[in-house]
Design a protein around this motif. Structure first.
Motif, PDB file in Angstrom:
ATOM      1  N   ALA A   1       0.850  -1.190   0.000  1.00 34.79           N
ATOM      2  CA  ALA A   1       0.000   0.000   0.000  1.00 34.79           C
ATOM      3  C   ALA A   1       0.884   1.238   0.000  1.00 34.79           C
ATOM      4  CB  ALA A   1      -0.893  -0.005   1.239  1.00 34.79           C
ATOM      5  N   THR A   2       0.296   2.373  -0.403  1.00 33.48           N
ATOM      6  CA  THR A   2       1.073   3.618  -0.396  1.00 33.48           C
ATOM      7  C   THR A   2       0.722   4.474   0.822  1.00 33.48           C
ATOM      8  OG1 THR A   2      -0.613   4.685  -1.753  1.00 33.48           O
ATOM      9  CG2 THR A   2       1.281   3.744  -2.914  1.00 33.48           C
ATOM     10  N   LYS A   3      -0.328   4.071   1.550  1.00 32.10           N
ATOM     11  CA  LYS A   3      -0.704   4.837   2.744  1.00 32.10           C
ATOM     12  C   LYS A   3      -1.220   3.893   3.832  1.00 32.10           C
ATOM     13  CE  LYS A   3      -5.280   5.716   0.880  1.00 32.10           C
ATOM     14  NZ  LYS A   3      -6.250   6.682   0.426  1.00 32.10           N
ATOM     15  N   ILE A   4      -0.935   4.242   5.066  1.00 27.69           N
ATOM     16  CA  ILE A   4      -1.431   3.449   6.197  1.00 27.69           C
ATOM     17  C   ILE A   4      -1.814   4.425   7.308  1.00 27.69           C
ATOM     18  CG2 ILE A   4      -0.811   1.793   8.019  1.00 27.69           C
ATOM     19  CD1 ILE A   4       0.987   0.431   5.840  1.00 27.69           C
ATOM     20  N   ASP A   5      -3.080   4.391   7.671  1.00 27.92           N
ATOM     21  CA  ASP A   5      -3.575   5.292   8.707  1.00 27.92           C
ATOM     22  C   ASP A   5      -4.138   4.436   9.837  1.00 27.92           C
ATOM     23  OD1 ASP A   5      -4.784   7.192  10.255  1.00 27.92           O
ATOM     24  OD2 ASP A   5      -5.885   8.157   8.622  1.00 27.92           O
ATOM     25  N   TYR A   6      -3.580   4.586  11.039  1.00 23.58           N
ATOM     26  CA  TYR A   6      -4.033   3.726  12.153  1.00 23.58           C
ATOM     27  C   TYR A   6      -5.525   3.919  12.441  1.00 23.58           C
ATOM     28  CZ  TYR A   6      -4.101   7.534  15.599  1.00 23.58           C
ATOM     29  OH  TYR A   6      -4.401   8.667  16.296  1.00 23.58           O
ATOM     30  N   GLU A   7      -6.047   5.113  12.126  1.00 27.92           N
ATOM     31  CA  GLU A   7      -7.475   5.378  12.396  1.00 27.92           C
ATOM     32  C   GLU A   7      -8.388   4.474  11.560  1.00 27.92           C
ATOM     33  OE1 GLU A   7      -7.973   9.580  11.980  1.00 27.92           O
ATOM     34  OE2 GLU A   7      -7.005   9.981  13.901  1.00 27.92           O
ATOM     35  N   ASP A   8      -7.890   4.045  10.400  1.00 28.29           N
ATOM     36  CA  ASP A   8      -8.685   3.118   9.574  1.00 28.29           C
ATOM     37  C   ASP A   8      -8.906   1.789  10.298  1.00 28.29           C
ATOM     38  OD1 ASP A   8      -8.864   4.953   7.541  1.00 28.29           O
ATOM     39  OD2 ASP A   8      -7.160   4.159   6.410  1.00 28.29           O
ATOM     40  N   PHE A   9      -7.906   1.365  11.082  1.00 23.55           N
ATOM     41  CA  PHE A   9      -8.041   0.095  11.813  1.00 23.55           C
ATOM     42  C   PHE A   9      -9.032   0.229  12.974  1.00 23.55           C
ATOM     43  CE2 PHE A   9      -3.405  -0.312  10.418  1.00 23.55           C
ATOM     44  CZ  PHE A   9      -3.750  -0.995   9.264  1.00 23.55           C
ATOM     45  N   MET A  10      -9.136   1.447  13.499  1.00 21.90           N
ATOM     46  CA  MET A  10     -10.063   1.665  14.621  1.00 21.90           C
ATOM     47  C   MET A  10     -11.516   1.494  14.178  1.00 21.90           C
ATOM     48  SD  MET A  10      -8.029   4.760  16.472  1.00 21.90           S
ATOM     49  CE  MET A  10      -9.194   5.063  17.764  1.00 21.90           C
ATOM     50  N   LYS A  11     -11.761   1.699  12.860  1.00 23.28           N
ATOM     51  CA  LYS A  11     -13.122   1.498  12.333  1.00 23.28           C
ATOM     52  C   LYS A  11     -13.533   0.024  12.428  1.00 23.28           C
ATOM     53  CE  LYS A  11     -12.488   5.273   9.103  1.00 23.28           C
ATOM     54  NZ  LYS A  11     -11.918   5.572   7.780  1.00 23.28           N
ATOM     55  N   PHE A  12     -12.538  -0.858  12.585  1.00 22.49           N
ATOM     56  CA  PHE A  12     -12.823  -2.295  12.708  1.00 22.49           C
ATOM     57  C   PHE A  12     -12.866  -2.717  14.185  1.00 22.49           C
ATOM     58  CE2 PHE A  12     -11.238  -1.829   8.429  1.00 22.49           C
ATOM     59  CZ  PHE A  12     -12.018  -2.707   7.684  1.00 22.49           C
TER      60      PHE A  12
ATOM     61  N   LEU B   1     -10.615  -1.863  16.657  1.00 23.00           N
ATOM     62  CA  LEU B   1      -9.340  -1.951  17.387  1.00 23.00           C
ATOM     63  C   LEU B   1      -9.170  -0.721  18.278  1.00 23.00           C
ATOM     64  CD1 LEU B   1      -8.681  -4.056  15.046  1.00 23.00           C
ATOM     65  CD2 LEU B   1      -6.328  -3.343  15.330  1.00 23.00           C
ATOM     66  N   THR B   2      -8.524  -0.909  19.430  1.00 20.79           N
ATOM     67  CA  THR B   2      -8.242   0.239  20.297  1.00 20.79           C
ATOM     68  C   THR B   2      -7.147   1.076  19.629  1.00 20.79           C
ATOM     69  OG1 THR B   2      -6.521  -0.954  21.458  1.00 20.79           O
ATOM     70  CG2 THR B   2      -8.755  -1.086  22.397  1.00 20.79           C
ATOM     71  N   ALA B   3      -7.021   2.339  20.057  1.00 20.13           N
ATOM     72  CA  ALA B   3      -6.018   3.224  19.444  1.00 20.13           C
ATOM     73  C   ALA B   3      -4.619   2.611  19.581  1.00 20.13           C
ATOM     74  CB  ALA B   3      -6.068   4.587  20.113  1.00 20.13           C
ATOM     75  N   LYS B   4      -4.347   2.034  20.735  1.00 19.67           N
ATOM     76  CA  LYS B   4      -3.012   1.455  20.983  1.00 19.67           C
ATOM     77  C   LYS B   4      -2.735   0.297  20.010  1.00 19.67           C
ATOM     78  CE  LYS B   4      -0.171  -0.316  24.708  1.00 19.67           C
ATOM     79  NZ  LYS B   4      -0.178  -0.983  26.011  1.00 19.67           N
ATOM     80  N   LYS B   5      -3.735  -0.580  19.894  1.00 20.09           N
ATOM     81  CA  LYS B   5      -3.571  -1.739  18.990  1.00 20.09           C
ATOM     82  C   LYS B   5      -3.501  -1.294  17.530  1.00 20.09           C
ATOM     83  CE  LYS B   5      -5.338  -5.553  21.690  1.00 20.09           C
ATOM     84  NZ  LYS B   5      -6.472  -6.427  21.987  1.00 20.09           N
ATOM     85  N   ALA B   6      -4.303  -0.284  17.211  1.00 19.07           N
ATOM     86  CA  ALA B   6      -4.332   0.218  15.825  1.00 19.07           C
ATOM     87  C   ALA B   6      -2.987   0.838  15.447  1.00 19.07           C
ATOM     88  CB  ALA B   6      -5.453   1.233  15.667  1.00 19.07           C
TER      89      ALA B   6
END
Lengths: 210, 131
Positions: free
Chosen positions: A90-101, A103-108
């Protein structure tokens, strides 16, 4: 004279390994295209065990996974390979995208950090591959630059490529669009999840490996 | 406000691959959209993705990348050779490369010679309309 002898030895060993058809087969593609699902299908078909965890959260595979010594047969033909399942590029990775699934902020944040490392490893491993199966999600736009960059880099390295249009079990899947995006390659439409058209995939793999 | 920065090929022509990638990535990190004349080498595109991944942090989420390239195949052998020779000598100046920071450009769609940039503001407006 020594030079001729050296060439002979090299050619002998090259032919010896060619006959055995033992190769490193890489699975490449964007995140969530179904690389690990396909890796699991191959391993279940030929080893009777699965390879990696599959979820709907992007970047589930964040480290290179290798399954050694898989032998697949079709008639008189046989290929032996080490299967390399790579993290999605991928060309971009945003931890906030994982939080939509969920995940906690720390895990994301941890996942995002591991995912960036995974992308770097996938690109580094390009040079180690003998043949690559590019797994694309047939329901998504095939013209994404990540797909074009992956295939372009394999082409530049003269690595044989088989393009897989995965998820054909879904109504939105458009194999023809994938075919028109990469007309120079053989594209095989499959559903790695349900095993649809998997025999054609193996047949195509034999053709690409040669 | 969107800022587009045009980078003529001559600006990167004599820089090393690492230097080119650094230059383009630095512009994107300043929240500007790069419009590069021509395209990077395929290996450089992969290196650009690698370099982007190395720099991701809480402020920089990555890039959106797209290349428009004339797909016209030369049937004439002489023209084909000429094109290859010119590309080898002067670099690939055909087409256009777009590099946008992911915080501004959400998606670039290519179809295949038309390009659409979806910005974060578009997404928010779309969500508001749905509500």
């Amino acid at each position: 004279m020594a030079n001729i002898f050296e060439k002979f030895i090299k050619a002998f060993f090259k032919n010896l390994f060619r006959r055995k058809k033992h190769i490193k087969l890489g699975l490449y593609g964007p995140p969530n295209a179904g690389k690990t699902t396909l890796a699991n299908k191959i391993c279940e078909d030929w080893l009777g065990e699965s390879m990696g965890k599959v979820t709907n959260v992007p970047h589930e595979t964040r480290e290179i996974q290798i399954k050694e010594q898989i032998n697949i047969k079709s008639g008189n033909k046989e290929i032996s390979f080490n299967l390399v399942d790579t993290p999605g590029i991928a060309t971009k990775i945003d931890y906030e995208d994982f939080m939509k699934f969920g995940l906690t902020a720390k895990k994301a944040k941890k996942r995002a950090k591991e995912a960036t490392k995974g992308v770097i490893d996938s690109i580094r491993w390009l040079d180690n591959m003998d043949t690559v199966v590019v797994v694309l999600d047939a329901t998504k736009d095939p013209y994404s630059q990540v797909n074009i960059t992956i295939i372009g880099n394999l082409e530049a390295r003269k690595i044989p490529v088989l393009v897989v249009a995965n998820k054909v079990d879904l109504k939105k899947a458009k194999i023809k669009k994938v075919q028109s995006a990469f007309p120079q390659y053989h594209v095989v439409g499959i559903s790695a999840k349900y095993g649809n058209n998997i025999d054609e995939f193996y047949e195509s793999l034999f053709k690409v490996v040669g | 406000m969107l800022t587009l920065q045009f980078v003529p090929y001559s600006e990167i022509e004599y820089i090393s691959s690492v230097g080119r990638i650094r230059k383009l990535l630095n512009i994107a990190k300043e929240n500007r959209i790069v419009l590069l004349e021509g395209r990077l080498k395929k290996e450089e595109e992969a290196e650009l993705i690698k370099a982007t991944m190395e720099e991701i942090n809480k402020d920089f989420k990555g890039i959106e990348l797209s290349v428009i390239y004339p797909n016209k195949k030369e049937s004439d052998l002489f023209r084909k050779l000429k094109k290859g020779f010119v590309n080898m000598l002067l670099g690939d100046r055909q087409g256009l490369t777009i590099i946008g920071p992911a915080s501004i450009v959400r998606e670039i769609k290519k179809d295949p010679d038309k390009i659409q940039l979806f910005t974060e503001d578009d997404t928010r407006a779309k969500k508001r309309r749905k509500k």
